[in-house]
Design an enzyme around this catalytic site. Structure first.
Site, short mmCIF file in Angstrom:
data_model
loop_
_atom_site.label_atom_id
_atom_site.label_comp_id
_atom_site.label_asym_id
_atom_site.label_seq_id
_atom_site.Cartn_x
_atom_site.Cartn_y
_atom_site.Cartn_z
N GLU A 133 0.95 -1.06 0.00
CA GLU A 133 0.02 0.10 -0.09
C GLU A 133 0.96 1.40 0.04
O GLU A 133 0.63 2.30 -0.82
CB GLU A 133 -0.91 0.10 1.14
CG GLU A 133 -2.07 -0.98 1.28
CD GLU A 133 -3.15 -0.93 0.07
OE1 GLU A 133 -3.07 0.18 -0.59
OE2 GLU A 133 -4.02 -1.79 0.07
N GLU A 184 -12.36 0.58 -9.57
CA GLU A 184 -11.91 -0.50 -10.85
C GLU A 184 -12.90 -0.58 -11.98
O GLU A 184 -12.49 -0.82 -13.13
CB GLU A 184 -11.73 -1.91 -10.38
CG GLU A 184 -10.35 -1.97 -9.49
CD GLU A 184 -10.54 -1.61 -8.21
OE1 GLU A 184 -9.57 -1.45 -7.42
OE2 GLU A 184 -11.75 -1.27 -7.49
N GLU A 197 -18.73 -6.19 -2.71
CA GLU A 197 -17.34 -6.50 -2.47
C GLU A 197 -17.31 -8.04 -3.14
O GLU A 197 -16.28 -8.34 -3.50
CB GLU A 197 -17.07 -6.46 -1.26
CG GLU A 197 -15.66 -6.59 -0.75
CD GLU A 197 -14.81 -5.42 -1.14
OE1 GLU A 197 -13.91 -5.24 -0.82
OE2 GLU A 197 -15.15 -4.52 -2.00
N ASP A 249 -4.36 -9.56 -8.54
CA ASP A 249 -4.87 -8.69 -9.55
C ASP A 249 -4.02 -7.72 -10.04
O ASP A 249 -3.48 -7.93 -11.59
CB ASP A 249 -6.17 -7.73 -9.32
CG ASP A 249 -5.70 -7.17 -7.96
OD1 ASP A 249 -4.65 -7.56 -7.36
OD2 ASP A 249 -6.57 -6.44 -7.38
N THR A 261 -1.46 1.07 -10.78
CA THR A 261 -2.43 0.42 -10.24
C THR A 261 -3.46 1.55 -9.34
O THR A 261 -4.68 1.32 -9.31
CB THR A 261 -2.23 -0.60 -9.62
OG1 THR A 261 -3.53 -1.39 -9.20
CG2 THR A 261 -1.63 -0.48 -7.99
#
Length: 888
Positions: free
Chosen positions: A85, A344, A326, A232, A430
């Site tokens: 993160e 996304e 989710e 992902d 991302t």
């Protein structure tokens, strides 16, 4: 943005419901979620440096934001943060801000004072993340202390052994950009080493990677694979690393993985997780919302058709729930109801509009904005949805919401003239930070080709389309995207694409479907052939169930594909309807004949037809008999052996209701269906319910129960050993006083629970009894080891006697009520007459007064010598030892 500045700055995040900042340590801990917070002014670093300028073109505000970040961000905090993160949010934000700052400075109007301060901060942060890479594999620890690193005594981290694939594989863009900007190669080297290790550890036969990997050994901890959470951005960064750095090895790896994804995971329009070692077997029946990025990545690759299909499916889910849950199931029901305002789907919408120019995607973007304003907007910002079904909020607005969501939505609607720079000169990380493509030719200190790795030769014409598609791909076919979406527009709704009503079908108008879900039988070869024509494949799962998967491209024609889609929708509805029906509790099969006498209780699955054992407390008792044919799918040829008995039959070949009708016609008083899947057991499998055949089953009046293979073999073995085996079918196990009510109870069952101090026996008999009690567990142990509570008691226990050496304890652990399935726990009630006693303990814990009186009467009037009683005990123990050898 203004609310964040007014109410939260310099906190990491805004809490929009309470209008205050979220500072780690001052708010209640949210567990791993807080690892994304590092007292680094995340939101400032994420969007003050990028959104203000890149989206809103507010150059003056951007300049002020840079000064704020330089002044307020402290990178030397004694706090443990997520490496992943911190890299994508803070390091990426600093590098993206630096890219914009130098671009503005070159234009000569703004940022003339800027001297690379953001880059210096990024380099400092990069060095603070490097200690996490101190592993033999090169994979980073998932967390690092910004002040003390990993192994320092005060670091409070460094003991972790696992990390997710995305966590270790989503570093290359930021780390390589940092190396290219600064000329310091160590950052790119570390990120490449981590990617190389993951590539080498891929499952070679499937070319898939798992979700979680051991950072020291490289062993896969979680062996399921998909394109959602945990994996992902690993795939995303392989392709984007090729675009940014120009290294062919990244493209070759991506192409290899993409071929595996489309071969195993992609089941248009679904993307379902599979096992990396058995990629034809789905790992779960639900999808998480993070996979919504994948259509955008497919656009970048140039594979437009599946991108349109998956995106349309996701949009239909959003239209049903207002937001993307989710997680949601394959029949589009909510699995996890939260929605933390993830961007996304907006990202993929933007890329699809760029690729197709189809105004449909502008309408999609409009829907997203309207839903945000209608359902998520609160006085101090936008609040995450706690439950998309109820519309309840959560006091949370993650930094990625402003950094990504509004950036993609703005770009979706922006004309080229609205931008003061060319967006095509940059690539998105991302977290939607922009890195300039000219980095590919700057400070190249790393070899571009990984010569140690061999790549699979793949035949895929799409690989020619791998570069970013900045032009509309189908200028001569504006209906291209619509033609792909059309069959999917009702996939989430109850109706089917062709839209012909049941009434029209019954009247004969409209095309008749070749096969209806309610008529389908997996054993019918004609049905299987029809499925194949419709592009539907059938997969036999290990637990005996069958799974249906449709690939529209494998259908014989577009009409057959539509028939297949209708069939799948009907099957989903049929499955949902069955799941909504009342979940029946487990039943019991109790062996009551010699030498078991009710002590062996087998967990049985109920039937949704036939006698309801919960309303017949006495149950059904009888001797068992094996029918011919064993599958029970035709007329029984040995009715004389089955009459007035409980029929044993094998699962498969026909519907359960058909089996029940056949044995009932032959005179059976009940039936037990034994699973034909070798090794299946109630210990490891969820409760199985036998469904009807879709027709009226009121004609079936006998009880029917289902036993898994392991439990069924206990009865079959008992038949081979003792020939005459009597069982009791009931809603829950009965105590022996109930089982033998009105019948003579064998003396040695009673004798094991007598109060020895009240016996007026000769000392020689007492001395003879004592050593034998020490040699083997007492009969009361055997009886109680099944561990069931008396009727009306609570949950059943797997083992009543903790002694692992007791044969009875071993047997009972295998045959007691299974508690694996959460829906059956607590309902699996059973009973045992006596509590388990310790070896040599002559005082039972509880004793029924009536049973005690009866026992004393039998003792006083008994005519059996002690040798006969002990012989019976030994015979009983030998039977349980035989069971133990058979691992029962």
């Amino acid at each position: 943005f203004c609310s964040q500045q007014e109410h939260a700055y310099p906190a990491d995040e805004l809490m929009p419901l309470t209008c205050r900042g979220r500072v780690r340590g001052q708010e209640p801990s949210r567990g791993d979620v807080d690892d994304a917070l590092g007292k680094l002014v995340y939101t400032g670093t994420e969007h003050l440096l990028t959104v203000v300028f890149q989206v809103l073109n507010k150059t003056k505000e951007f300049e002020e934001a840079v000064k704020k970040v330089i002044k307020d961000v402290n990178l030397d905090n004694d706090i443990v943060v997520s490496v992943f993160e911190t890299n994508i949010r803070v390091l990426g934000g600093l590098l993206g801000g630096h890219s914009v700052a130098i671009m503005l400075k070159e234009k000569g109007e703004y940022m003339q004072w800027y001297n690379g301060e953001l880059l210096h901060m990024a380099k400092e942060l990069g060095y603070k993340l490097l200690p996490a890479f101190n592993t033999t594999s090169g994979l980073p620890y998932p967390r690092v202390n910004l002040k003390f690193g990993v192994r320092h005594p005060e670091a409070r981290t460094g003991t972790e052994t696992d990390t997710c694939t995305a966590c270790a594989g989503t570093l290359i863009l930021e780390f390589a950009a940092l190396s290219r900007f600064t000329g310091t190669s160590i950052f790119e080297e570390y990120a490449r080493k981590a990617l190389d290790f993951i590539w080498e550890k891929r499952q070679r036969s499937s070319n898939l990677v798992g979700v979680t990997i051991n950072i020291h050994t490289g062993d896969w901890v979680r062996k399921d694979s998909g394109v959602g959470a945990g994996i992902d951005s690993y795939y995303e960064y392989l392709l984007k690393a090729y675009v940014l750095l120009g290294d062919d090895s990244f493209l070759e790896r991506f192409n290899t993985h993409y071929d595996a994804i489309m071969r195993y995971i992609s089941q248009p329009p679904l993307l379902l997780d599979v096992h990396i070692h058995k990629p034809m077997l789905n790992a779960r029946t639900w999808m998480d919302s993070l996979l919504a990025f994948f259509p955008g990545l497919q656009v970048l690759k140039g594979d437009i058709r599946p991108a349109i299909e998956t995106h349309e499916m996701l949009y239909q889910v959003i239209k049903k729930h207002n937001f993307l849950p989710e997680a949601f199931t394959t029949d589009f029901r909510v699995h996890w109801a939260q929605h933390p305002l993830r961007p996304e789907f907006a990202e993929s919408t933007y890329f699809l509009y760029k690729a197709t120019g189809d105004p449909y995607y502008l309408e999609v973007g409009k829907t997203l904005i309207e839903n945000l304003n209608k359902y998520a907007r609160v006085p101090c910002g936008f609040a995450a949805m706690k439950d998309v079904r109820t519309g309840s909020h959560e006091d949370r607005m993650d930094s990625f919401f402003l950094a990504e969501m509004f950036k993609y939505l703005y770009l979706l609607f922006a004309d080229k003239d609205d931008m003061i720079f060319d967006i095509e000169d940059y690539i998105f990380t991302t977290e939607a930070h922009l890195l300039p493509l000219w980095l590919s030719t700057t400070n190249q200190t790393i070899s571009k080709k990984n010569t140690s790795t061999e790549y699979t030769e793949l035949d895929d014409s799409n690989f020619d389309w791998t570069c970013p598609n900045t032009q509309i791909l189908f200028p001569n076919d504006p209906m291209f995207a619509q033609s792909i979406r059309e069959p999917l527009k009702n996939v989430v709704d109850k109706s089917c694409p062709r839209g012909i009503s049941r009434a029209e079908e019954s009247l004969g108008s409209g095309p008749k479907p070749p096969l209806r879900a309610r008529d389908f039988m997996a054993s019918n070869p004609e049905h299987l052939e029809i499925l194949k024509k419709m592009g539907v494949s059938l997969i036999h799962l290990k637990d005996g169930r069958v799974q249906l998967v449709q690939h529209a491209v494998q259908a014989a024609s577009s009409l057959d594909a539509e028939d297949g889609l209708r069939f799948m929708q009907e099957m989903i509805e049929l499955s949902s309807q069955q799941q909504k029906e009342q979940q029946l509790p487990p039943r019991a099969v109790q062996i009551v004949s010699h030498p078991f006498f009710g002590r062996v209780v087998l967990t049985a699955g109920p039937a949704q037809f036939g006698m309801d054992l919960s309303k017949h407390k006495a149950g059904t008792r009888g001797f068992v008999a094996t029918i011919k044919p064993y599958n029970g799918c035709s007329e029984i040829t040995n009715p004389e052996a089955v009459k007035e008995k409980i029929a044993l039959m094998q699962r498969g070949q026909c519907m359960f209701a058909e089996k029940a009708r056949n044995i009932q016609k032959a005179g059976a008083i009940g039936g037990i269906v034994i699973d034909d899947n070798e090794g299946s057991s109630s210990d490891t499998a969820p409760l199985f319910q036998m469904a009807g055949d879709g027709k009226n089953t009121d004609d079936i009046t006998i009880p029917m129960l289902f036993l898994f293979n392991k439990e069924g073999n206990i009865i079959l073995d008992a038949i081979r050993e003792y020939e005459a085996v009597e069982v009791l079918l009931s809603d829950k196990a009965k105590d022996r006083a109930t089982i033998f009510k009105g019948k003579m109870i064998p003396n040695y069952i009673i004798d094991s629970n007598l109060e020895m101090e009240n016996m007026d026996q000769k000392s020689s008999e007492s001395d003879a009894h004592k050593p034998n009690s020490e040699e083997a567990p007492s009969d009361s142990q055997d009886a109680g080891a099944v561990g069931e509570e008396p009727e009306g008691g609570g949950e059943s226990s797997a083992v009543g006697d903790p002694d692992p050496l007791s044969p009875a304890s071993t047997a009972s652990a295998s045959v007691s009520m299974a508690e694996e399935d959460p829906h059956t726990s607590g309902s699996a009630e059973a009973s045992a007459p006596e509590p388990a006693c310790t070896p040599g303990d002559s005082q039972p814990q509880e004793q029924n007064t009536q049973t005690e009186a009866t026992s004393k009467a039998h003792w006083d009037s008994k005519v059996q010598p002690m040798e006969s009683i002990l012989a019976d005990w030994n015979e009983d123990i030998e039977a349980f030892e035989m069971m133990e050898k058979d691992e029962l």
